[in-house]
Design a protein around this motif. Structure first.
Motif, short mmCIF file in Angstrom:
data_model
loop_
_atom_site.label_atom_id
_atom_site.label_comp_id
_atom_site.label_asym_id
_atom_site.label_seq_id
_atom_site.Cartn_x
_atom_site.Cartn_y
_atom_site.Cartn_z
N LEU A 5 51.81 14.29 23.32
CA LEU A 5 51.81 13.78 21.95
C LEU A 5 50.38 13.63 21.47
CD1 LEU A 5 53.23 12.44 19.51
CD2 LEU A 5 52.91 10.27 20.69
N VAL A 28 48.40 11.86 26.40
CA VAL A 28 49.49 10.88 26.41
C VAL A 28 50.79 11.63 26.14
CG1 VAL A 28 50.48 8.93 25.15
CG2 VAL A 28 48.04 8.97 25.65
N GLN A 29 51.76 11.43 27.03
CA GLN A 29 53.06 12.10 26.87
C GLN A 29 53.99 11.29 25.99
OE1 GLN A 29 53.56 15.15 28.05
NE2 GLN A 29 51.58 15.18 29.13
N ARG A 30 54.93 12.00 25.34
CA ARG A 30 55.90 11.32 24.47
C ARG A 30 56.78 10.35 25.26
NH1 ARG A 30 55.92 14.97 19.94
NH2 ARG A 30 54.68 16.69 20.78
N GLY A 31 57.12 9.24 24.61
CA GLY A 31 58.07 8.30 25.19
C GLY A 31 57.56 7.57 26.42
N THR A 32 56.26 7.35 26.49
CA THR A 32 55.70 6.63 27.63
C THR A 32 54.89 5.43 27.13
OG1 THR A 32 53.73 8.01 27.60
CG2 THR A 32 55.50 8.69 29.06
N ASN A 34 51.29 3.65 27.88
CA ASN A 34 50.03 3.97 28.54
C ASN A 34 49.06 2.82 28.36
OD1 ASN A 34 50.44 7.16 28.92
ND2 ASN A 34 51.31 6.46 26.98
N GLU A 169 54.82 7.71 15.21
CA GLU A 169 54.99 8.55 16.41
C GLU A 169 54.32 7.89 17.59
OE1 GLU A 169 53.67 12.64 15.47
OE2 GLU A 169 53.87 11.95 13.39
N LEU A 170 53.24 7.14 17.27
CA LEU A 170 52.46 6.50 18.32
C LEU A 170 52.19 5.07 17.89
CD1 LEU A 170 50.63 6.83 20.91
CD2 LEU A 170 48.80 7.51 19.36
N LYS A 196 60.09 2.51 24.19
CA LYS A 196 59.84 3.89 24.61
C LYS A 196 60.89 4.85 24.06
CE LYS A 196 59.14 3.11 29.16
NZ LYS A 196 58.76 3.46 30.56
N THR A 199 59.37 5.34 20.29
CA THR A 199 57.97 5.69 20.01
C THR A 199 57.20 5.80 21.33
OG1 THR A 199 56.02 5.12 18.70
CG2 THR A 199 57.21 3.30 19.69
N THR A 200 55.92 6.03 21.21
CA THR A 200 55.05 6.13 22.38
C THR A 200 54.00 5.04 22.23
OG1 THR A 200 55.43 8.50 22.41
CG2 THR A 200 53.50 7.69 23.61
#
Lengths: 253, 288
Positions: A5, A28-32, A34, A169-170, A196, A199-200
């Motif tokens: 993402l 950064v990956q989607r749905g995680t 961090n 989205e983030l 999650k 969004t991320t």
């Protein structure tokens, strides 16, 4: 693995002549969730604020390198920071509800002030966002009361709901629990796992236990450098860099 | 809990020496005297005006225009209505330009014109009221003649720097993170300022406007050769208009007792208006 993402490429950030962040590369990956950890002044918040172009308003601040959000260069030519910020939500260190607005108006402010008038839709978004922030049951009977009448923990969840309402989205979280009591902190940590789905999350935290509890990946910053970035388990149990190990085991910071 | 507890005041206090007590008393008296010195002029003015003016403040005072020289009776309706009209018109200019200037100074510190605007506002604050009158005279009176509008423009110019200053100050009190929260929702900066920051500062801005109004309500100098004055009630802003400070000036310099009585009642009314405005301003700022 799908395309990330967010990807930061050689990102450096300066305040005047002083370099606060040096050559950071990060995905950064989607749905995680961090976590960005590190001692005070290590550049983690500075990096976070570069992602939604908050530094645009700071005199003397400059960002170099590339930050790509879902394929689009955040600092690319012709990119409108206002449109860009709409895709990236932010929750701040201290709860900052809009002081003159009711609970309801706070939640839907991102839509209402941008011109959405449809009452049914606003009500729908408010309920969904407040449920998403685990606040609905507590405030559903006092949506018209001033937001400043809520407790600190409730105010912070209200701010999360406000950010969720525009479907970012983030979601950037800058030490979201540092001003809260342990019970409110626990509620917000519980919340993050559920978020999650929609969004991320990129969260700056001073609390290493929090990072270990809520995040999938952890990035360790020190003096403006990204020292180590990896899966949270790995960073905390078998760090590759000895400075990371020293920090996560509590030997400094 | 045991029965034997040591009271906090258990230790005997050392007795103050006689010299020290004397000094304490002396200083106390001095401080009280200073307070009297500060408050006395205000009270003297107020009681003087009450004694001299209250008698003339009857129904006629509020409903009639001044009687012709040498005759008794009459009131200051022309001046009361004139002051109200000119203050209302002055507010449009003072609040409009003043709030806009305050927003510019507080919210756009990186704008290249910011230092210039700041300096102009500071210089404007230092310009004597009578010079503002001259400006309005040159701008309006020379072409269109004496008018309430010309007086209002002079008063409006006087209000601008006061409103700019207070608006800037109270906007800066709104936390930066509130603005950032607005921006992070994808709202453009002007919308954040207009719909989020400005409402949060509204109480303070109202206070500033009231104080500016109280300040210019008592100005006679800029009105002498702009509004000029009018013995009759005038509701047409393009014609000469009276104002309380103008009637006070004319009445106080008049040879007739009757006019002097009206002037003192007018002064009392003016002080009461300023007093009330200041009180309202304080309430507005406390409510925030």
């Amino acid at each position: 693995m799908s395309t990330p993402l967010l990807s930061a490429q050689n990102v450096s950030i300066y305040y005047g002549d002083k370099q606060a962040v040096r050559d950071v590369n990060l995905t950064v990956q989607r749905g995680t969730v961090n976590a960005l950890i590190g001692p005070s002044g290590c550049g983690k918040t500075t990096f976070l604020r570069a992602i939604n172009r908050m530094h645009d308003l700071t005199p003397g601040a400059r960002v170099t390198g590339r930050i790509v959000l879902d394929g689009e260069d955040v600092y690319g030519p012709g990119v409108d920071p206002v449109t860009m910020r709409r895709r990236v939500g932010m929750v701040f260190q201290k709860p900052n509800p809009f002081p003159t607005m009711s609970v309801f108006d706070n939640v839907v402010s991102g839509l209402k002030l941008a011109g959405v008038r449809d009452r049914a839709r606003l009500m729908d978004v408010a309920e969904r966002s407040l449920r998403g922030a685990a606040l609905w049951d507590e405030v559903k009977d006092r949506l018209k009361t001033p937001a400043t009448g809520l407790s600190g923990g409730q105010q912070q969840r209200l701010c999360i709901a406000r950010a969720l309402a525009v479907e970012p989205e983030l979601l950037l979280m800058d030490e979201p629990t540092s001003a809260l009591d342990p019970a409110s902190t626990a509620r917000i940590e519980d919340l993050m796992t559920g978020l999650k789905q929609v969004t991320t999350i990129l969260i700056v935290t001073h609390n290493m236990h929090q990072a270990a509890r809520v995040s999938d990946t952890t990035s360790f910053f020190l003096n403006g450098d990204l020292v180590e970035h990896g899966a949270t388990d790995q960073v905390f149990t078998s760090p590759r860099d000895e400075r990371t190990e020293a920090y996560v085991t509590g030997r400094f910071g | 809990m045991t029965a034997q507890s040591t009271p906090l005041s258990g230790r005997p206090r050392p007795r103050l020496s006689a010299a020290r007590r004397l000094r304490n008393l002396l200083m106390g008296v001095l401080i009280a005297l200073s307070t009297v010195v500060v408050v006395a002029p205000l009270l003297l003015i107020f009681f003087y005006l009450l004694r001299e003016g209250l008698g003339a403040m009857n129904l006629e005072f509020f409903t009639r225009t001044p009687a012709p020289e040498g005759e008794t009776g009459g009131g200051l309706l022309n001046a009361i209505l004139g002051s109200l009209q000119m203050l209302a018109m002055a507010s449009v200019l003072g609040v409009g330009v003043g709030v806009a200037g305050g927003i510019f100074l507080a919210e756009y510190p990186r704008h290249p014109l910011m230092p210039t605007v700041r300096m102009l506002s500071d210089v404007l604050a230092g310009i004597p009221a009578i010079v503002m009158g001259l400006v309005a005279y040159g701008l309006i009176v020379l072409q269109f003649g004496f008018s309430g509008l010309a007086g209002a423009v002079a008063l409006g110019f006087l209000m601008i720097p006061i409103v700019v200053r207070t608006t800037e100050e109270v906007l800066k009190l709104v936390p930066v993170t509130v603005r950032e929260a607005g921006l992070s929702l994808g709202l453009p900066q002007w919308l954040v300022i207009l719909r989020i920051v400005l409402p949060a500062a509204a109480g303070g801005i109202i206070t500033g406007v009231m104080l500016a109004l109280a300040r210019v309500a008592g100005e006679a100098a800029p009105l002498l050769f702009t509004a000029f004055g009018n013995p009759l009630v005038n509701l047409d802003p393009t014609k000469p208009m009276s104002a309380l400070p103008l009637e006070i000036y004319r009445g106080a310099t008049s040879a007739y007792d009757e006019n002097q009585r009206l002037a003192k009642a007018g002064a009392l009314l003016l002080i009461l208006i300023i007093f009330a405005t200041s009180l309202l301003a304080r309430r507005a700022s406390r409510r925030r």
